[in-house]
Write a protein that holds these residues in place. Structure first.
Motif, PDB file in Angstrom:
ATOM      1  N   ASP A  57      15.389  22.921  82.519  1.00 21.04           N
ATOM      2  CA  ASP A  57      14.571  21.778  82.905  1.00 21.04           C
ATOM      3  C   ASP A  57      13.959  21.194  81.632  1.00 21.04           C
ATOM      4  O   ASP A  57      12.898  21.616  81.179  1.00 21.04           O
ATOM      5  CB  ASP A  57      13.489  22.220  83.887  1.00 21.04           C
ATOM      6  CG  ASP A  57      12.668  21.051  84.414  1.00 21.04           C
ATOM      7  OD1 ASP A  57      12.770  19.935  83.862  1.00 21.04           O
ATOM      8  OD2 ASP A  57      11.935  21.264  85.389  1.00 21.04           O
ATOM      9  N   GLU A  60      10.488  19.741  81.844  1.00 26.74           N
ATOM     10  CA  GLU A  60       9.460  20.786  81.813  1.00 26.74           C
ATOM     11  C   GLU A  60       9.213  21.260  80.376  1.00 26.74           C
ATOM     12  O   GLU A  60       8.069  21.464  79.964  1.00 26.74           O
ATOM     13  CB  GLU A  60       9.885  21.963  82.697  1.00 26.74           C
ATOM     14  CG  GLU A  60       8.837  23.028  82.857  1.00 26.74           C
ATOM     15  CD  GLU A  60       7.672  22.591  83.738  1.00 26.74           C
ATOM     16  OE1 GLU A  60       6.604  23.201  83.604  1.00 26.74           O
ATOM     17  OE2 GLU A  60       7.831  21.649  84.525  1.00 26.74           O
ATOM     18  N   GLU A  64       5.528  20.872  78.768  1.00 20.79           N
ATOM     19  CA  GLU A  64       4.727  22.061  78.469  1.00 20.79           C
ATOM     20  C   GLU A  64       4.604  22.349  76.989  1.00 20.79           C
ATOM     21  O   GLU A  64       3.575  22.775  76.520  1.00 20.79           O
ATOM     22  CB  GLU A  64       5.314  23.277  79.173  1.00 20.79           C
ATOM     23  CG  GLU A  64       5.057  23.271  80.655  1.00 20.79           C
ATOM     24  CD  GLU A  64       5.424  24.583  81.298  1.00 20.79           C
ATOM     25  OE1 GLU A  64       5.837  25.510  80.584  1.00 20.79           O
ATOM     26  OE2 GLU A  64       5.292  24.671  82.526  1.00 20.79           O
TER      27      GLU A  64
END
Length: 102
Positions: A57, A60, A64
């Protein structure tokens, strides 16, 4: 869209999977069909990948950690058992084929 020519190129990149491990990386702009092409290639002969699939991902990763796609490629290589000390630092090195004569 006729993906057959691209699928044949991927076949040539990956060669005989019973020999040395091989990695093929598809890149391009969002929406050009990379994921569809990869899935179609993998499904053509799913017996080559018993129980094996990688999902990264990237959204993501960026959200993050602010990472580039090198982090995703590194995750996949680690999942294949490559130790960190053998992972190149750049995306080009991570996704390059084996060195000549290797």
């Amino acid at each position: 869209m006729d993906r057959e020519p691209v699928l044949e190129v991927i076949d040539s990149w990956t060669g005989d999977l019973h020999g040395a491990p091989r990695v093929a990386v598809l890149s391009g702009m969002a929406g050009v069909g990379k994921s569809t092409t990869a899935r179609r290639w993998a499904h053509r002969d799913a017996t080559r990948f018993p129980g094996g699939a990688f999902y990264v991902d990237f959204a993501e990763l960026r959200r993050e950690a602010g990472e580039d796609i090198s982090a995703g490629v590194s995750q996949c290589l680690r999942a294949l058992g490559v130790e960190d000390r053998y992972l190149p630092r750049s995306l080009g090195e991570l996704s390059a084929g084996p060195a000549p004569g290797a």
